[in-house]
Motif scaffolding. Structure first.
Motif, mmCIF file in Angstrom:
data_model
loop_
_atom_site.group_PDB
_atom_site.id
_atom_site.type_symbol
_atom_site.label_atom_id
_atom_site.label_comp_id
_atom_site.label_asym_id
_atom_site.label_seq_id
_atom_site.Cartn_x
_atom_site.Cartn_y
_atom_site.Cartn_z
ATOM 1 N N GLN A 1 -10.101 -62.774 26.999
ATOM 2 C CA GLN A 1 -9.043 -63.570 27.612
ATOM 3 C C GLN A 1 -9.362 -65.070 27.534
ATOM 4 N N GLU B 1 0.613 -53.536 23.895
ATOM 5 C CA GLU B 1 0.691 -55.002 23.952
ATOM 6 C C GLU B 1 0.976 -55.427 25.393
ATOM 7 N N ASP B 2 0.270 -56.493 25.820
ATOM 8 C CA ASP B 2 0.348 -56.897 27.221
ATOM 9 C C ASP B 2 0.032 -58.387 27.277
ATOM 10 N N LYS B 3 0.834 -59.141 28.028
ATOM 11 C CA LYS B 3 0.566 -60.589 28.135
ATOM 12 C C LYS B 3 -0.756 -60.836 28.852
ATOM 13 N N ASP B 4 -1.105 -59.939 29.762
ATOM 14 C CA ASP B 4 -2.393 -60.033 30.454
ATOM 15 C C ASP B 4 -3.480 -59.502 29.520
ATOM 16 N N VAL B 5 -4.129 -60.445 28.819
ATOM 17 C CA VAL B 5 -5.063 -60.064 27.754
ATOM 18 C C VAL B 5 -6.225 -59.232 28.295
ATOM 19 N N ARG C 1 -6.294 -57.280 30.849
ATOM 20 C CA ARG C 1 -5.857 -55.926 31.178
ATOM 21 C C ARG C 1 -5.661 -55.102 29.907
ATOM 22 N N MET C 2 -5.077 -55.743 28.908
ATOM 23 C CA MET C 2 -4.827 -55.040 27.644
ATOM 24 C C MET C 2 -6.136 -54.541 27.021
ATOM 25 N N GLU D 1 -7.482 -71.246 20.049
ATOM 26 C CA GLU D 1 -7.265 -69.935 20.670
ATOM 27 C C GLU D 1 -7.486 -68.865 19.609
ATOM 28 N N CYS E 1 -6.819 -67.630 25.438
ATOM 29 C CA CYS E 1 -5.903 -68.407 26.273
ATOM 30 C C CYS E 1 -6.554 -69.726 26.704
ATOM 31 N N ASP F 1 -5.120 -72.177 28.169
ATOM 32 C CA ASP F 1 -4.641 -72.519 29.521
ATOM 33 C C ASP F 1 -5.526 -71.877 30.592
ATOM 34 N N THR G 1 -6.980 -65.584 17.524
ATOM 35 C CA THR G 1 -5.885 -64.662 17.227
ATOM 36 C C THR G 1 -6.409 -63.236 17.389
#
Ligand SMILES: [Zn+2]
Lengths: 300, 544
Positions: free
Chosen positions: B390, B460-464, B466-467, B421, B394, B396, B423
């Motif tokens: 994560q 696929e999950d925006k919360d890296v 968690r993914m 970042e 990310c 940010d 990939t």
């Protein structure tokens, strides 16, 4: 330094193979290049093998260790406190001087320290002394264990459960509390409803209430010999003696594993074979948890 | 047989970057097509090769000592309850063996390299490894403080030393060579360290750490080992150690090497108050030397237990922290120290360490050279890798985390300036394809035909975090081991072993030396092949 142990009688190869006699690159004269100290409550046979014998008053090990810890840091200690240990201040300062001058110091401590008044507090104090000595020179400490392969049992319990002994699985995962889950405590309380004993003879060493409970419940013993425990057991399965007629691994007190190579054949099965066959039989029985049930740590 | 259809496939070993492809598996390997068997519909999902950990400590005398030292952590951490398919155990800072396998596989890692094994206790390490289910395993033998080796090097008997290294690898049934603080662990037997690469080591007259590094790197190359010298540099953790690290790299004389946990070796400043990041210099070296790889040894804030053969460093850490300290001296071969440790964001040194690990991962341009690791459990536990992913993906999130660090840190680090970042393709390289290639495991970290079907499938999950922490499926050798967050199968993994060539008289050369200074019988020293569960032997082809 040996503290509260009697290797001459309890670990007869320790002097010759391991700690005192061996010659090496930096100690070419073997024993002559080493200084050996024994601290114990009486002059055992091991005292003869030591250059210096310090007779500590029974139950005063913790005090003596604490005084030594103070002295290595040049702290003042009172004459009376020293006198109570049975050792003189001169002996203490002489010992400290020798310890600091050593190129590599090693303390082996036995059950005379770890199982007498103060128990694990004594061991902790001695380990701290050894750790603190590293401000001056290289120093280590190591326990001298009791029976045969107790270290091996310790090592394996640790990698499988995280704990060396005193473990319960009664919630489905390992929990540890010596004094509560140690075998002797479980038996004395009468909490166990069956006992399975391999390579040990608690019937000879445990307190009477524990032995009485072993006699009450189904006790199964795997042992090459007839023992106190096998005599009170419901089932005694004779097995081949490990290292003599059964192969395997034994862990030395310093946790180095050695292969056991049997010299003889035995008509009896090995402990491992018996356990394996019992396990195969248990697998055929219904699982202890109902089918489809899932337990989580939060539920139990 | 197994078919995985419709997933977005990331397979850096074959240059595949997120293309929708179908994968077919038969008898544990990838094949061109499969007619029967189960089909996993991976439409909309992300398909990676299974993770490969190039540097971890999961089995053997040291981690097992750490387990004994930390019952307070076992009590508060994740418990593994026995089920019909699963053994019980404990997670946490130093997980038990069965739990180690479940935790790695549960996160999609399918191969692990135990990076520090003394020959003397290799038998113990292999016994533990056979109790780690699911993942494939390999071990590295500690060689840079072995007195017999060092004596040979001091006498300039290079050819003999090479034979002895090969003999040791085979005796330990290991995969390659690890060097930890060359000469420094031997010096620790005298209560000393080896801080200068060009000064003679305590107990020797001429031999220097630099000599050991040069010779071992060359030996690993000439023996044709699949993995080059795996090197833990001198002066680990010390402010200003960047000069030692760069000096170490120069001693490789152009040979390949893997630099372990480089985060601990990239500091400037003369003391703890002046300590700062020097990652730019170290990254520059890697960016201009493609034959050298490294793993990050990243630090995450929180509790852990540090374990290293670097005995003198651990003694210093004990003095700095005043916490528990375990020390193991392994006769003539090596040693080990264990100290529980808490990395705190409020502690300036810890905050710099956290930043340095991430900086190296971001500044070294080629993900085939820098791999995900925490030097488990030293910088943090392996089961926290998704948190690092994560942080890499990310920028940010990194900025948010930086706000929690002491103000003074700004002049000491470069992380705030880094906008890169990772990939998904780069993550797949750094966690799988790259370490597999560095280990010489060409059938791992690779979804190509004939390779081992070790696969991890994410939703696929925006919360890296968690993914990556909760893959939807994990497949090991073609078998579905994790599905819907549950362990479905616990097959035994293979153990990779190298067989390098050595002169037939090496046994008889070593016997008298061994009998002079060891406390066990020579015959009992080598690990018997029967003790290895599912060995996979690599016959080495020597290089001249
Ligand atoms: Zn490491």
């Amino acid at each position: 330094m040996y503290w509260g142990g009697n290797p001459a009688e309890c670990h007869p190869r320790h002097f010759t193979k391991y700690a005192l006699m061996p010659k090496s690159k930096f100690l070419p004269r073997g024993r002559k290049d080493r200084t050996a100290v024994l601290v114990d409550i009486r002059p055992t046979k091991s005292a003869k093998a030591a250059d210096i014998f310090l007779q500590v008053r029974p139950g005063k090990d913790f005090e003596l260790i604490t005084i030594l810890r103070a002295l290595i840091k040049d702290q003042k200690v009172s004459e009376e406190a020293v006198a109570e240990t049975g050792i003189t201040l001169e002996q203490c300062t002489d010992l400290i001087e020798r310890m600091k001058k050593a190129k590599f110091g090693c303390v082996f401590f036995g059950m005379g320290l770890s199982m007498t008044r103060g128990k694990h507090m004594n061991s902790a104090a001695l380990l701290t002394l050894a750790a603190e000595m590293n401000a001056f020179t290289k120093f280590v400490a190591m326990p001298m264990r009791g029976h045969g392969n107790v270290t091996g049992a310790d090592v394996i319990m640790r990698w499988q459960t995280g704990y060396p002994f005193g473990i319960t699985f009664n919630r489905g995962y390992p929990r540890y509390n010596p004094g509560e889950f140690s075998t002797v405590d479980v038996l004395v309380r009468g909490d166990a409803d069956a006992a399975f004993i391999i390579g040990a003879d608690p019937g000879a060493t445990m307190p009477q209430p524990a032995i009485d409970h072993l006699a009450r419940i189904p006790t199964i013993v795997l042992d090459p010999h007839v023992t106190h425990t096998s005599n009170l057991a419901k089932v005694h399965i004779t097995t081949a003696p490990a290292g003599i007629a059964a192969p395997g691994t034994a862990y030395r007190m310093d946790e180095i594993p050695l292969p056991l190579k049997p010299a003889l054949k035995s008509p009896y099965p090995t402990d491992e074979e018996v356990v394996r066959r019992i396990k195969q039989a248990i697998v055929k029985k219904p699982f202890w948890m109902p089918e489809g049930a899932q337990m989580t740590a939060a539920q139990v | 047989m197994l078919r995985i259809t419709g997933g977005k496939v990331y397979d850096p070993a074959n240059g595949i970057d997120g293309e929708v492809r179908d994968l077919f598996v038969s008898e544990g390997k990838f094949v061109a097509s499969a007619e029967e068997g189960r089909t996993i519909d991976a439409t909309g999902m992300i398909v990676f090769p299974g993770g490969v950990d190039v540097h971890t400590h999961v089995a053997g005398g040291a981690i097992n000592f750490a387990r004994a030292m930390t019952p307070e952590d076992h009590r508060r951490t994740q418990a593994f309850i026995r089920s019909q398919s699963r053994r019980s155990g404990i997670g946490g800072m130093a997980p038990t063996t069965f739990a180690t396998g479940y935790l790695y596989a549960g996160m999609g890692w399918t191969t692990v390299n135990e990076a520090a094994v003394p020959v003397l206790s290799a038998r113990h390490t292999h016994e533990e490894l056979s109790d780690i289910p699911i993942v494939d395993k390999s071990t590295l033998t500690l060689m840079a403080n072995n007195e017999i080796m060092l004596d040979l090097m001091e006498k300039g008997e290079y050819e003999r030393a090479k034979n002895v290294v090969a003999w040791y690898i085979w005796a330990a049934k290991s995969y390659g060579v690890k060097a930890v603080n060359p000469g420094g662990v031997a010096a620790w037997k005298w209560g000393k360290d080896a801080k200068q690469l060009t000064s003679p080591i305590e107990g020797f007259t001429r031999l220097t750490p630099g000599d050991i590094i040069s010779q071992l790197a060359r030996i690993c190359h000439e023996l044709g080992l699949p993995h080059p010298l795996h090197l833990h540099c001198n002066n680990l953790g010390a402010p200003g150690n960047i000069s030692t690290t760069l000096d170490t790299l120069n001693h490789l004389d152009g040979h390949r090497a893997h630099i372990a946990h480089s985060q601990y070796h990239a500091y400037g400043g003369d003391d703890w108050d002046e300590m700062r990041s020097e990652t730019a210099q170290l990254a520059e070296y890697f960016n201009t030397h493609p034959n050298v790889t490294t793993d990050a040894g990243a630090v995450l804030f929180g509790d852990t237990v540090t374990i290293t053969a670097d005995g003198p460093w651990q003694h210093l850490l004990y003095k700095l922290t005043g916490r528990k300290w375990g020390n193991l001296d392994v006769e003539n071969e090596t040693g080990c120290g264990i100290v529980p440790y808490t990395y705190r964001p409020s502690n300036l040194v810890n905050a710099i360490q956290w930043s340095v690990g991430l900086e190296l991962l971001l500044l070294i341009k080629n993900p085939w050279q820098v791999f995900l690791s925490t030097d488990h459990p030293n910088g943090g536990c392996f089961w926290r890798y998704p948190e690092i992913i994560q942080l890499l993906m990310c920028a940010d999130f990194r900025t948010e985390c930086l706000k929690k660090l002491p103000d003074k840190i700004k002049e000491r680090i470069t992380l705030p300036e880094l906008t890169r970042e990772y990939t998904l393709y780069e993550i797949a390289t750094s966690m799988s394809a790259g370490p597999a290639r560095a280990l010489g495991l060409h059938h791992k970290g690779n979804l190509g035909l004939g390779c081992d079907a070790d696969i991890v499938i994410y939703e696929e999950d925006k919360d890296v975090a968690r993914m990556f922490g909760h893959p939807r499926y994990v497949i090991k050798g073609g078998e579905v081991v994790i599905e819907e967050g549950d362990i479905r199968a616990t097959p035994d993994g293979h153990e990779y072993i190298s067989r390098p060539h050595y002169a037939p008289d090496t046994d008889e050369f070593l016997r008298p030396l061994f009998e002079d200074c060891y406390t066990m019988q020579f015959e009992n020293y080598p690990v018997e092949m029967e003790r290895i569960e599912k060995p996979a032997i690599h016959d080495c082809v020597p290089n001249s």
